[in-house]
Design a protein around this motif. Structure first.
Motif, PDB file in Angstrom:
ATOM      1  N   LEU A 192       1.835  14.324 -13.298  1.00 17.80           N
ATOM      2  CA  LEU A 192       1.789  12.913 -12.907  1.00 17.80           C
ATOM      3  C   LEU A 192       0.360  12.535 -12.536  1.00 17.80           C
ATOM      4  CD1 LEU A 192       4.931  13.201 -10.661  1.00 17.80           C
ATOM      5  CD2 LEU A 192       4.862  11.858 -12.767  1.00 17.80           C
ATOM      6  N   ALA A 193      -0.048  11.331 -12.935  1.00 17.67           N
ATOM      7  CA  ALA A 193      -1.420  10.870 -12.697  1.00 17.67           C
ATOM      8  C   ALA A 193      -1.392   9.455 -12.133  1.00 17.67           C
ATOM      9  CB  ALA A 193      -2.225  10.912 -13.998  1.00 17.67           C
ATOM     10  N   PRO A 194      -2.472   8.987 -11.534  1.00 16.27           N
ATOM     11  CA  PRO A 194      -2.488   7.634 -10.956  1.00 16.27           C
ATOM     12  C   PRO A 194      -2.285   6.563 -12.031  1.00 16.27           C
ATOM     13  CG  PRO A 194      -4.369   8.919 -10.175  1.00 16.27           C
ATOM     14  CD  PRO A 194      -3.750   9.701 -11.290  1.00 16.27           C
ATOM     15  N   PRO A 195      -1.324   5.670 -11.862  1.00 17.29           N
ATOM     16  CA  PRO A 195      -1.170   4.561 -12.819  1.00 17.29           C
ATOM     17  C   PRO A 195      -2.419   3.693 -12.914  1.00 17.29           C
ATOM     18  CG  PRO A 195       0.757   4.731 -11.381  1.00 17.29           C
ATOM     19  CD  PRO A 195      -0.285   5.643 -10.819  1.00 17.29           C
ATOM     20  N   GLN A 196      -3.208   3.657 -11.835  1.00 24.72           N
ATOM     21  CA  GLN A 196      -4.435   2.841 -11.820  1.00 24.72           C
ATOM     22  C   GLN A 196      -5.472   3.323 -12.829  1.00 24.72           C
ATOM     23  OE1 GLN A 196      -2.966   4.375  -9.265  1.00 24.72           O
ATOM     24  NE2 GLN A 196      -3.083   3.174  -7.355  1.00 24.72           N
ATOM     25  N   THR A 197      -5.248   4.490 -13.422  1.00 24.68           N
ATOM     26  CA  THR A 197      -6.164   5.022 -14.429  1.00 24.68           C
ATOM     27  C   THR A 197      -6.428   4.003 -15.533  1.00 24.68           C
ATOM     28  OG1 THR A 197      -5.450   7.302 -14.009  1.00 24.68           O
ATOM     29  CG2 THR A 197      -6.481   6.855 -16.137  1.00 24.68           C
ATOM     30  N   LEU A 198      -5.398   3.258 -15.896  1.00 26.01           N
ATOM     31  CA  LEU A 198      -5.544   2.283 -16.988  1.00 26.01           C
ATOM     32  C   LEU A 198      -6.464   1.133 -16.600  1.00 26.01           C
ATOM     33  CD1 LEU A 198      -3.108   3.995 -17.893  1.00 26.01           C
ATOM     34  CD2 LEU A 198      -2.127   1.912 -18.858  1.00 26.01           C
ATOM     35  N   LYS A 199      -6.544   0.833 -15.310  1.00 23.12           N
ATOM     36  CA  LYS A 199      -7.461  -0.203 -14.835  1.00 23.12           C
ATOM     37  C   LYS A 199      -8.877   0.350 -14.709  1.00 23.12           C
ATOM     38  CE  LYS A 199      -3.931  -2.698 -12.179  1.00 23.12           C
ATOM     39  NZ  LYS A 199      -3.518  -3.165 -10.823  1.00 23.12           N
ATOM     40  N   TRP A 200      -8.977   1.549 -14.158  1.00 23.81           N
ATOM     41  CA  TRP A 200     -10.291   2.129 -13.905  1.00 23.81           C
ATOM     42  C   TRP A 200     -11.053   2.406 -15.197  1.00 23.81           C
ATOM     43  CZ3 TRP A 200      -7.596   5.978 -10.123  1.00 23.81           C
ATOM     44  CH2 TRP A 200      -7.324   5.312  -8.912  1.00 23.81           C
ATOM     45  N   ASP A 201     -10.331   2.742 -16.263  1.00 22.90           N
ATOM     46  CA  ASP A 201     -10.967   3.003 -17.563  1.00 22.90           C
ATOM     47  C   ASP A 201     -10.495   1.995 -18.608  1.00 22.90           C
ATOM     48  OD1 ASP A 201     -12.952   4.975 -17.611  1.00 22.90           O
ATOM     49  OD2 ASP A 201     -11.476   6.577 -17.382  1.00 22.90           O
ATOM     50  N   ARG A 202     -10.375   0.738 -18.196  1.00 26.23           N
ATOM     51  CA  ARG A 202      -9.871  -0.291 -19.092  1.00 26.23           C
ATOM     52  C   ARG A 202     -10.707  -0.417 -20.358  1.00 26.23           C
ATOM     53  NH1 ARG A 202      -8.819  -5.803 -16.214  1.00 26.23           N
ATOM     54  NH2 ARG A 202      -7.095  -4.545 -15.407  1.00 26.23           N
TER      55      ARG A 202
END
Length: 208
Positions: free
Chosen positions: A155-165
């Protein structure tokens, strides 16, 4: 059973400060090799896992992304993990920093599975297997070998998609960690896992 886990290695392979160009006495996956061997020798039942943020964080990581892996050579961190006999890993947010093509080609060099349950492709197909079940022969308290089915979920942070948009926009979708964990742990149990271990690249805190 003894569970050995590393996390946030951030491409620190050798105990070396690449910014000052000097050796240092702390850090580095290579430095852990002797400790891992000692801990394994002290336990009949042992597995080794990683919780992510492994591929990025030093000039070595940048070099691997830009030069070393371009000719098909394995990532230095993955090569070292192969030597150390890792059983599985998951991803952290920084493992996405060089884009999906690099990430997938890098993981293909691993002699162990990489699992991730809550980040998938935008079309709903898996980016990686959500979990794996390892069949391991473990000694019980009488010294007798018994087969244990160990489920490992990532499991990984869902915010990953924002941080590396800028790198990931439109390619992936993310799910809440707890929602994915509850669903996939049930699936692992249904598939026969005797024991479930969660590899989660996250801190501990209340759910929003």
């Amino acid at each position: 059973m003894r569970i050995l886990a590393t996390s946030d290695l951030h491409a620190n392979l050798h105990p070396y400060n690449y910014y000052t160009d000097r050796p240092q006495n702390t850090g580095g996956l290579a430095r852990l090799g002797r400790i891992i061997a000692q801990l394994r020798a002290a336990s009949d039942n042992c597995i080794l896992v990683d919780n992510g943020d492994t591929l990025q964080g030093t000039p070595l990581g940048d070099f691997a992304a830009q030069v070393r892996t371009s000719d098909g050579r394995p990532h230095p961190m993955v090569a070292a993990m192969n030597v150390l006999g890792y059983d599985a890993m998951t991803l952290g947010n920084h493992d996405f920093n060089y884009g999906l093509d690099f990430l997938q080609s890098t993981l293909s060099g691993g002699a162990f599975p990489a699992v991730l349950a809550n980040i998938r492709r935008a079309d709903g197909t898996p980016l990686l297997p959500p979990w794996v079940i390892l069949d391991r022969d473990m000694h019980d308290t009488t010294g007798r070998l018994r087969r244990l089915r160990i489920g490992l979920i990532g499991l990984a942070p869902p915010q990953t998609l924002k941080w590396d948009r800028s790198l990931l926009d439109g390619q992936l979708e993310a799910e809440d960690i707890l929602d994915a964990a509850r669903r996939e742990i049930r699936a692992m149990r249904d598939a026969g896992a005797d024991l479930v271990i969660v590899l989660c690249h996250s801190g501990v805190g209340p759910r929003p």
